[in-house]
Design a protein around this motif. Structure first.
Motif, short mmCIF file in Angstrom:
data_model
loop_
_atom_site.label_atom_id
_atom_site.label_comp_id
_atom_site.label_asym_id
_atom_site.label_seq_id
_atom_site.Cartn_x
_atom_site.Cartn_y
_atom_site.Cartn_z
N THR A 45 0.81 -1.21 0.00
CA THR A 45 0.00 0.00 0.00
C THR A 45 0.84 1.26 0.00
O THR A 45 0.38 2.32 0.37
CB THR A 45 -0.94 0.02 1.22
N GLY A 46 2.09 1.14 -0.41
CA GLY A 46 2.91 2.32 -0.50
C GLY A 46 3.12 3.01 0.82
O GLY A 46 3.39 4.20 0.89
N ARG A 71 6.17 -3.74 -9.00
CA ARG A 71 5.58 -2.65 -8.23
C ARG A 71 4.26 -2.20 -8.86
O ARG A 71 3.27 -1.95 -8.16
CB ARG A 71 6.55 -1.48 -8.15
N LEU A 72 4.23 -2.08 -10.18
CA LEU A 72 2.99 -1.70 -10.86
C LEU A 72 1.91 -2.75 -10.68
O LEU A 72 0.72 -2.43 -10.56
CB LEU A 72 3.27 -1.47 -12.35
N GLU A 73 2.32 -4.01 -10.63
CA GLU A 73 1.36 -5.10 -10.41
C GLU A 73 0.77 -5.02 -9.01
O GLU A 73 -0.43 -5.24 -8.81
CB GLU A 73 2.06 -6.44 -10.62
N LYS A 74 1.61 -4.70 -8.01
CA LYS A 74 1.11 -4.54 -6.64
C LYS A 74 0.12 -3.37 -6.55
O LYS A 74 -0.89 -3.45 -5.86
CB LYS A 74 2.28 -4.30 -5.68
N ILE A 75 0.44 -2.30 -7.27
CA ILE A 75 -0.45 -1.15 -7.29
C ILE A 75 -1.80 -1.54 -7.91
O ILE A 75 -2.86 -1.15 -7.42
CB ILE A 75 0.20 0.02 -8.06
N ARG A 76 -1.73 -2.31 -8.98
CA ARG A 76 -2.97 -2.73 -9.65
C ARG A 76 -3.85 -3.57 -8.72
O ARG A 76 -5.08 -3.45 -8.74
CB ARG A 76 -2.63 -3.54 -10.91
N ASP A 103 3.39 -2.43 -21.58
CA ASP A 103 2.39 -3.50 -21.42
C ASP A 103 1.85 -3.54 -20.00
O ASP A 103 0.65 -3.75 -19.79
CB ASP A 103 3.01 -4.86 -21.78
N GLU A 104 2.72 -3.35 -19.01
CA GLU A 104 2.28 -3.39 -17.62
C GLU A 104 1.39 -2.19 -17.30
O GLU A 104 0.41 -2.32 -16.55
CB GLU A 104 3.49 -3.41 -16.68
N VAL A 105 1.71 -1.03 -17.86
CA VAL A 105 0.88 0.16 -17.64
C VAL A 105 -0.50 -0.04 -18.26
O VAL A 105 -1.52 0.37 -17.70
CB VAL A 105 1.56 1.43 -18.18
N ARG A 106 -0.55 -0.69 -19.42
CA ARG A 106 -1.85 -0.94 -20.04
C ARG A 106 -2.70 -1.88 -19.18
O ARG A 106 -3.91 -1.71 -19.06
CB ARG A 106 -1.66 -1.57 -21.45
N LYS A 107 -2.08 -2.88 -18.58
CA LYS A 107 -2.81 -3.76 -17.65
C LYS A 107 -3.33 -2.96 -16.46
O LYS A 107 -4.47 -3.15 -16.02
CB LYS A 107 -1.88 -4.88 -17.16
N LEU A 108 -2.50 -2.07 -15.95
CA LEU A 108 -2.89 -1.24 -14.81
C LEU A 108 -4.06 -0.33 -15.18
O LEU A 108 -5.02 -0.18 -14.43
CB LEU A 108 -1.68 -0.42 -14.34
N ALA A 109 -3.96 0.28 -16.37
CA ALA A 109 -4.99 1.23 -16.81
C ALA A 109 -6.34 0.54 -17.07
O ALA A 109 -7.38 1.21 -17.09
CB ALA A 109 -4.53 1.96 -18.06
N ALA A 110 -6.32 -0.77 -17.26
CA ALA A 110 -7.57 -1.50 -17.46
C ALA A 110 -8.36 -1.60 -16.16
O ALA A 110 -9.58 -1.80 -16.19
CB ALA A 110 -7.28 -2.90 -18.01
#
Length: 317
Positions: A45-46, A71-76, A103-110
């Motif tokens: 949770t940062g 880290r981006l995956e944990k945020i997602r 690609d990871e940012v696109r997963k997050l943005a979904a």
């Protein structure tokens, strides 16, 4: 009478000791609770267990970065994160590294609204990553663009001639291990590399056209390696708004994120630069005969770019 006085003094002494240890025990329990809480909430949770907007810094030269992807995956996956700001300040880097993060940012943005906040620079692979978000905010004087791909290699054959060094080689086919820094590039090798570059360039242009809702011809008119100020980028539809973090948060508000939420930076758990590591910086410093603490200076001067390999999407200032 003497016995009773001594007994009273001893009781008071015991009472003081008991009070001291009670207070000490309370401090120890409080310290344990605080430490346990910090450990429990440190990653997912940062650093906070309440709803917030996550901020991720992407700066320096871009390499393939598994830690950032994790880290981006944990945020997602974090239910406490309601929106995400990518704070980008980078000249770009390897195309493979940019593709991985894209690609990871696109997963997050979904799953969550994601906005890019450009600092001084978002060029080449860094702009590729920015285009993965649904909204891009840049300063009026930010540098944006440099859409393109390149591969660079030295030709030291002239130096070898001066030193009297000859290269002998036996290979299975003419294009094996081409281009080579030890001899001039043949026309066939140059054409092979050009096909490689143009294929990746075609992919990059397609990404920008899709994400920025532009025609391919519109993107090609901008994708000649040119860089633009934030104001020019806005006019050319490469960014969506002029501003900084406040404007990024305001856009998240239009996507259902409470703009009053605290912005919390999710930092690297490894405690070093996720593009040019401290260990690599120290290694470069030793190789140049400099003190190891010169690594940070080398990184600031762009020495990380010397270690790039393969296709590169990088703006050279």
């Amino acid at each position: 009478m003497t016995f009773r006085a001594d007994d009273l003094i001893e009781r008071r002494r015991l009472r003081r000791k008991l009070t001291f240890w009670r207070v000490a025990a309370l401090f120890i329990v409080a310290a344990i609770v605080i430490a346990a809480s910090a450990w429990f909430y440190r990653g997912d949770t940062g650093g906070t267990a309440v709803a917030h907007i996550a901020k991720v810094q992407i700066d320096g030269t871009i390499f393939q970065n598994d830690e950032l992807v994790e880290r981006l995956e944990k945020i997602r996956k974090s239910p406490q994160v309601k929106g995400v700001i990518l704070a980008i300040d980078s000249p770009g880097g390897t195309t493979a590294g940019g593709e991985l993060i894209y690609d990871e940012v696109r997963k997050l943005a979904a799953d969550k609204p994601v906005v890019t906040q450009v600092g001084s620079l978002a060029a080449s692979a860094a702009y590729m990553i920015a285009s993965a978000t649904d909204h891009i905010v840049a300063r009026q004087t930010s540098i944006v663009g440099s859409i393109g791909v390149l591969i660079q290699y030295p030709d030291i054959s002239g130096l070898m001639d001066k030193l009297g060094v000859k290269l002998e080689e036996v290979k299975s086919s003419p294009l094996k291990a081409e281009p080579s820094p030890f001899k001039p590039t043949s026309d066939a090798a140059r054409e092979m590399v050009r096909k490689l570059i143009m294929d990746s360039y075609d992919w990059f242009v397609g990404i920008v056209a899709e994400r920025r809702h532009m025609s391919r011809d519109q993107v090609l008119a901008l994708a000649d390696g040119s860089i633009f100020t934030g104001r020019q980028a806005l006019a050319n539809k490469l960014v969506d708004a002029i501003g900084g973090e406040d404007e990024a948060v305001a856009w998240l508000g239009t996507k259902g994120v409470d703009p009053k939420l605290t912005v919390v930076e999710w930092k690297s758990s490894k405690g070093n630069s996720y593009f040019f590591s401290n260990s690599l910086a120290r290694m470069a410093a030793r190789a140049l005969g400099l003190p190891e603490d010169s690594g940070d200076l080398l990184r600031e001067l762009g020495a990380d770019r010397l270690f790039l390999d393969g296709l590169v999407s990088l703006w050279h200032p």
